[in-house]
Design a protein around this motif. Structure first.
Motif, mmCIF file in Angstrom:
data_model
loop_
_atom_site.group_PDB
_atom_site.id
_atom_site.type_symbol
_atom_site.label_atom_id
_atom_site.label_comp_id
_atom_site.label_asym_id
_atom_site.label_seq_id
_atom_site.Cartn_x
_atom_site.Cartn_y
_atom_site.Cartn_z
ATOM 1 N N THR A 183 79.686 14.585 -20.582
ATOM 2 C CA THR A 183 78.412 14.912 -21.179
ATOM 3 C C THR A 183 78.674 14.936 -22.671
ATOM 4 O O THR A 183 79.756 14.863 -23.168
ATOM 5 C CB THR A 183 77.945 16.417 -20.718
ATOM 6 N N ASP A 184 77.447 15.149 -23.416
ATOM 7 C CA ASP A 184 77.573 15.114 -24.843
ATOM 8 C C ASP A 184 78.114 16.597 -25.253
ATOM 9 O O ASP A 184 78.913 16.464 -26.442
ATOM 10 C CB ASP A 184 76.062 15.266 -25.458
ATOM 11 N N TYR A 185 78.086 17.559 -24.557
ATOM 12 C CA TYR A 185 78.774 18.690 -24.924
ATOM 13 C C TYR A 185 80.323 18.786 -24.744
ATOM 14 O O TYR A 185 80.892 19.110 -25.833
ATOM 15 C CB TYR A 185 78.252 19.911 -23.837
ATOM 16 N N ARG A 186 80.761 17.848 -23.854
ATOM 17 C CA ARG A 186 82.186 17.904 -23.371
ATOM 18 C C ARG A 186 82.954 16.811 -24.787
ATOM 19 O O ARG A 186 84.023 16.834 -25.378
ATOM 20 C CB ARG A 186 82.594 17.355 -22.317
ATOM 21 N N SER A 216 81.412 15.973 -27.796
ATOM 22 C CA SER A 216 81.036 16.236 -29.366
ATOM 23 C C SER A 216 81.229 17.932 -29.699
ATOM 24 O O SER A 216 81.425 18.127 -30.787
ATOM 25 C CB SER A 216 79.502 16.120 -29.646
ATOM 26 N N TYR A 217 81.519 18.737 -28.622
ATOM 27 C CA TYR A 217 81.771 20.202 -29.028
ATOM 28 C C TYR A 217 83.094 20.307 -29.581
ATOM 29 O O TYR A 217 83.947 19.801 -28.981
ATOM 30 C CB TYR A 217 81.292 20.783 -27.744
ATOM 31 N N LYS A 257 85.846 23.475 -31.089
ATOM 32 C CA LYS A 257 85.665 24.753 -31.214
ATOM 33 C C LYS A 257 86.155 25.322 -32.724
ATOM 34 O O LYS A 257 87.057 24.700 -33.205
ATOM 35 C CB LYS A 257 86.744 25.397 -30.226
ATOM 36 N N THR A 315 72.657 15.740 -33.350
ATOM 37 C CA THR A 315 73.223 14.518 -32.453
ATOM 38 C C THR A 315 72.346 14.271 -31.324
ATOM 39 O O THR A 315 72.195 12.882 -30.755
ATOM 40 C CB THR A 315 74.720 15.082 -31.751
ATOM 41 N N TYR A 316 71.303 15.111 -31.101
ATOM 42 C CA TYR A 316 70.365 14.742 -30.147
ATOM 43 C C TYR A 316 69.325 13.534 -30.449
ATOM 44 O O TYR A 316 69.069 12.929 -29.772
ATOM 45 C CB TYR A 316 69.785 16.230 -29.817
#
Length: 466
Positions: free
Chosen positions: A202-205, A207-208, A210, A370-371
């Protein structure tokens, strides 16, 4: 020449001669003008026997037996009168009883006058008789109404001339056709399975990142300091409403103090004066003899111990079937589940780990998330509803309204009845002769002539019917 009456000439069954009931024979001879004696033959009839039982009491000629179970089993025995203890006879004390009480002494009878009722005088009545007419009698008067006439349609019954075939219009018009069953509009319930591997990135995995959090700023709490000024506890109520010197309101309640007398209290009552305590003696108590133990030893054996002795018993064998025969060889534990559903090797899945150190981006911030940068709009189509259309089945073919009734039924020509034509005065070959005492009107008809054949032809009768 042929002689016929109206009953014979009529072909529709609606015309009859004006029969005169006085002219019918009243003797034992059968009536020659009635069809009932020819078609309906009398049969011997017997009265049906009733299934209801006779309402007669069941009797017996033998002597009556009056011996009952109660009389046989319960025999009267002589009874003695039960013993009844009679107490000592009451003896009233000597002298007269003083009936004077404190209530009679202190509460004496006072002379009272009768209380007069507070009642008003009767209502004044005007002398004379009331004369007047109410509104109901003046406004609502009784009107004369005429009886209503019943309006009914005088339509005589006309039975059909065609013979009864026993079939209905439904059986004639609606023919059963074999049609193939309609195909179901319900979609297939099977799930759609894809052959491609599952994409779980996913985009979260991706681009995110910490980021470390800055320490939280702690605010100093204010220290409470008390007020050094004295507390002014005087309220508006205390300022405005000051106490006034007012005397105590005298109560209207009567004095509730009990009546007191200065004379010494006489505690002597009627009970104390009449009933004096007498000396009583101790009641007599009978002394029983001391218990003496019987001589000899007591036999402790019972009937059960002496009759039912212990017997040597064998252990009861269990009624159990023998073990089932075992088939020699190795057990085959192969099942459909083991052969068809195999365990697949999924491999090592990559573990998502967080970055240990945050590296800030040196590029200037452009305000584009990013979206908005990665998302690409794709044209989508509206999902088609799986619900069937609520319209009836329609076909472009023309309606086939050709029924069996329309194909096979042909209209038959019914010739008109000659009786109305004869009574109207048209000459169709019948000559009036006379009328007998019974009421039959007789006509002469020339049968077998050329004119009779022409009159009886369908074309002539159809022309007269028009």
């Amino acid at each position: 020449m042929t002689r016929r009456c109206i009953c014979m000439i009529c072909t529709c069954g609606r015309h009859r001669c004006p029969h005169n009931p006085r002219g019918l024979p009243r003797g034992s001879e059968p009536c020659t003008f009635s069809e009932y004696t020819n078609r309906y033959v009398s049969h011997p009839l017997e009265m049906r026997k009733s299934f209801k039982p006779d309402e007669k009491p069941a009797g017996n000629n033998g002597p009556m037996e009056d011996r009952t179970t109660h009389r046989v089993d319960f025999i009267p025995h002589p009874l003695e009168k039960p013993f009844v203890h009679h107490g000592d006879e009451y003896k009233p004390p000597e002298g007269d009883m003083d009936m004077m009480t404190n209530y009679h002494k202190e509460f004496t009878k006072k002379p009272l006058e009768t209380v007069k009722p507070v009642k008003r005088d009767d209502q004044r009545r005007v002398p004379g008789k009331f004369e007047g007419e109410p509104t109901y009698q003046a406004d609502y008067r009784k009107w004369g109404l005429q009886p209503r006439e019943k309006i009914t349609a005088d339509v005589p019954y006309r039975p059909p001339s065609a013979p009864f075939d026993g079939n209905t219009n439904y059986q004639h018009d609606f023919i059963q056709h074999r049609a193939a069953p309609r195909q179901s509009m319900k979609p297939n319930d099977a799930a759609k399975v894809s052959d491609q591997p599952f994409e779980d990135q996913t985009d979260y995995r991706q681009s995110y990142i910490k980021h470390p959090l800055a320490p939280r700023e702690v605010k100093e709490k204010p220290v409470w300091e008390p007020n050094n000024a004295p507390l002014d506890d005087l309220s508006h109520y205390r300022k405005d409403f000051t106490p006034k010197d007012v005397g105590k309101t005298q109560s209207c309640k009567p004095n509730a103090a009990p009546y007191q007398s200065e004379a010494p209290f006489d505690g002597n009552t009627t009970q104390k004066a009449d009933y004096i305590q007498w000396p009583t003696g101790k009641p007599f108590v009978r002394e029983y003899d001391a218990y003496r133990k019987p001589e000899g030893e007591m036999y402790m054996n019972t009937t059960t111990q002496s009759d039912y002795t212990k017997k040597p018993l064998d252990r009861q064998m269990a009624v159990r079937p023998l073990d089932a025969k075992r088939v020699p060889g190795k057990f085959d534990d192969t099942t459909n589940y083991k052969t068809e559903f195999r365990k697949w090797d999924l491999g090592d899945r990559p573990t998502q780990t967080m970055r240990d150190q945050y590296v800030p981006n040196e590029a200037p911030f452009d305000g584009m998330p990013t979206y908005q940068r990665d998302y690409i709009p794709h044209p989508t189509e509206k999902t088609r509803s799986m619900k069937p259309v609520d319209l009836g089945y329609s076909s472009n073919a023309p309606l086939e309204d050709g029924t069996e009734y329309k194909k096979e039924y042909t209209r038959k020509y019914a010739p008109p009845c000659p009786v109305p034509i004869i009574e109207s005065g048209v000459d169709i070959g019948y000559t009036y002769r006379d009328q007998d005492d019974v009421g039959h009107k007789w006509y002469d008809f020339a049968a077998g002539t050329e004119r009779a054949r022409r009159i009886n032809s369908p074309g002539f009768m159809k022309q007269l019917g028009k």
